[in-house]
Design an enzyme around this catalytic site. Structure first.
Site, short mmCIF file in Angstrom:
data_model
loop_
_atom_site.label_atom_id
_atom_site.label_comp_id
_atom_site.label_asym_id
_atom_site.label_seq_id
_atom_site.Cartn_x
_atom_site.Cartn_y
_atom_site.Cartn_z
N ASP A 179 50.28 36.78 40.13
CA ASP A 179 50.71 35.81 41.13
C ASP A 179 51.87 34.94 40.65
OD1 ASP A 179 49.18 34.54 39.21
OD2 ASP A 179 47.64 33.84 40.57
N HIS B 147 38.39 31.87 43.05
CA HIS B 147 39.59 32.67 43.34
C HIS B 147 39.94 33.58 42.16
CE1 HIS B 147 42.61 29.30 41.96
NE2 HIS B 147 42.49 30.17 40.99
N ASN C 2 36.83 27.68 42.30
CA ASN C 2 36.30 28.02 43.63
C ASN C 2 36.10 29.53 43.79
OD1 ASN C 2 38.89 28.96 43.79
ND2 ASN C 2 39.54 27.66 45.49
C1 GLP Z 1 45.10 29.73 38.38
C2 GLP Z 1 45.56 31.20 38.44
C3 GLP Z 1 44.39 32.15 38.24
C4 GLP Z 1 43.53 31.66 37.11
C5 GLP Z 1 42.85 30.38 37.51
C6 GLP Z 1 41.97 29.76 36.44
O1 GLP Z 1 45.23 29.07 39.60
N1 GLP Z 1 46.27 31.56 39.64
O2 GLP Z 1 44.90 33.46 38.00
O3 GLP Z 1 42.52 32.60 36.82
O4 GLP Z 1 43.78 29.43 38.00
O5 GLP Z 1 42.70 29.03 35.51
P1 GLP Z 1 42.12 28.52 34.13
O6 GLP Z 1 42.02 29.72 33.27
O7 GLP Z 1 43.14 27.53 33.64
O8 GLP Z 1 40.81 27.90 34.43
#
Ligand code: GLP
Length: 248
Positions: free
Chosen positions: A68, A139, A137
């Site tokens: 992304d 995602h 959440n």
């Molecule tokens: C971001 C990315 C995701 C990632 C998530 C968790 O928004 N788009 O790909 O997995 O958040 O991030 P973190 O690893 O900092 O908790």
């Protein structure tokens, strides 16, 4: 099939995940690896850099496709995922920059950018191993909770909870882009192998819901249970709320 590997802590999680990615590249030196951003993969990337510098790992034929990118952030913006990948992985390893793909957040023609990215993924011949983190959440990439699963690369409106979670990287909440390009669930699920990583107490609730709850677009990561080869590598804290039955 989803297997769960419990690790002692963040470093143990990072090394085990790096080992799996490394094995993939050793077995197939022109692998297509799907990459993720966020704080969780940082230890994995640091380990891969270390092994590459030692001469144990060769990225010269590897292709990478990122999940992304924020809409509207130029490549040189410190919070763009392009910048993140250069700083935290690409500039330290012997990968050909022409073999690294990230959606172009500055292309305002959404349809064109999404179609281009989808075609590019197809043209690589398919993702051999997709690395994923998980949002609070549920995602994956930027596939936010919704009423349905999106198949292909698309542009999403980020939810308030994601904007808040990611605001820690920006000067203020207002600076967080409201939209992002993300690979779709269909493209993620087409990967031959999926590796999802999670660390810390903050992820314990969503990991429990993902594993124990129903498969639903309301918690996008839950779809991974329908994939034939997915491994969750998570530390004890991230697994602390999970019914112990799942860890046997
Ligand atoms: C971001 C990315 C995701 C990632 C998530 C968790 O928004 N788009 O790909 O997995 O958040 O991030 P973190 O690893 O900092 O908790």
């Amino acid at each position: 099939m989803l297997r769960i590997i419990e690790t002692r802590d963040y470093n143990d999680m990072s090394r085990k995940a790096a080992n799996i990615i490394s094995a993939q590249i050793i077995l197939k030196n022109d692998s297509v690896i799907g990459l993720a951003t966020g704080s969780t993969p940082l230890g994995i990337y640091a380990t891969l850099i270390h092994w590459c510098k030692k001469g144990d790992l060769d990225f010269s034929k590897v292709k990478t496709v990122n999940l992304d990118e924020y809409c509207g952030l130029p490549k040189e913006h410190a919070q763009s995922y392009y910048y993140f990948m250069q700083e935290n992985l690409f500039k330290h390893i012997n990968i050909d920059p022409g073999n690294t793909y990230i959606p172009n957040g500055m292309n305002l023609n959404r349809k064109e950018e999404c179609e281009k990215y989808h075609k590019m993924i197809e043209q690589t011949g398919g993702i051999d191993l997709q690395l994923l983190g998980i949002g609070n959440n549920g995602h994956i990439g930027f596939n936010e909770p919704d009423d349905q699963f999106a198949n292909y690369t698309h542009c999403v409106e980020l939810t308030q909870s994601t904007i808040e979670a990611n605001s820690r990287f920006f000067d203020s909440k207002e600076m967080v882009p409201k939209q992002a390009y993300t690979m779709g669930i269909g493209e993620i699920m087409s990967a031959k192998q999926i590796l999802i990583v999670a660390s810390g107490k903050g992820k314990a609730k969503v990991i429990k819901e993902m594993i124990e709850g129903p498969v639903s677009p309301k918690l996008p990561a839950s779809i991974l249970k329908f994939h034939h080869n997915v491994t969750l590598i998570a530390d004890q804290e991230a697994l602390s709320l999970l019914d112990q039955e799942y860890l046997k």
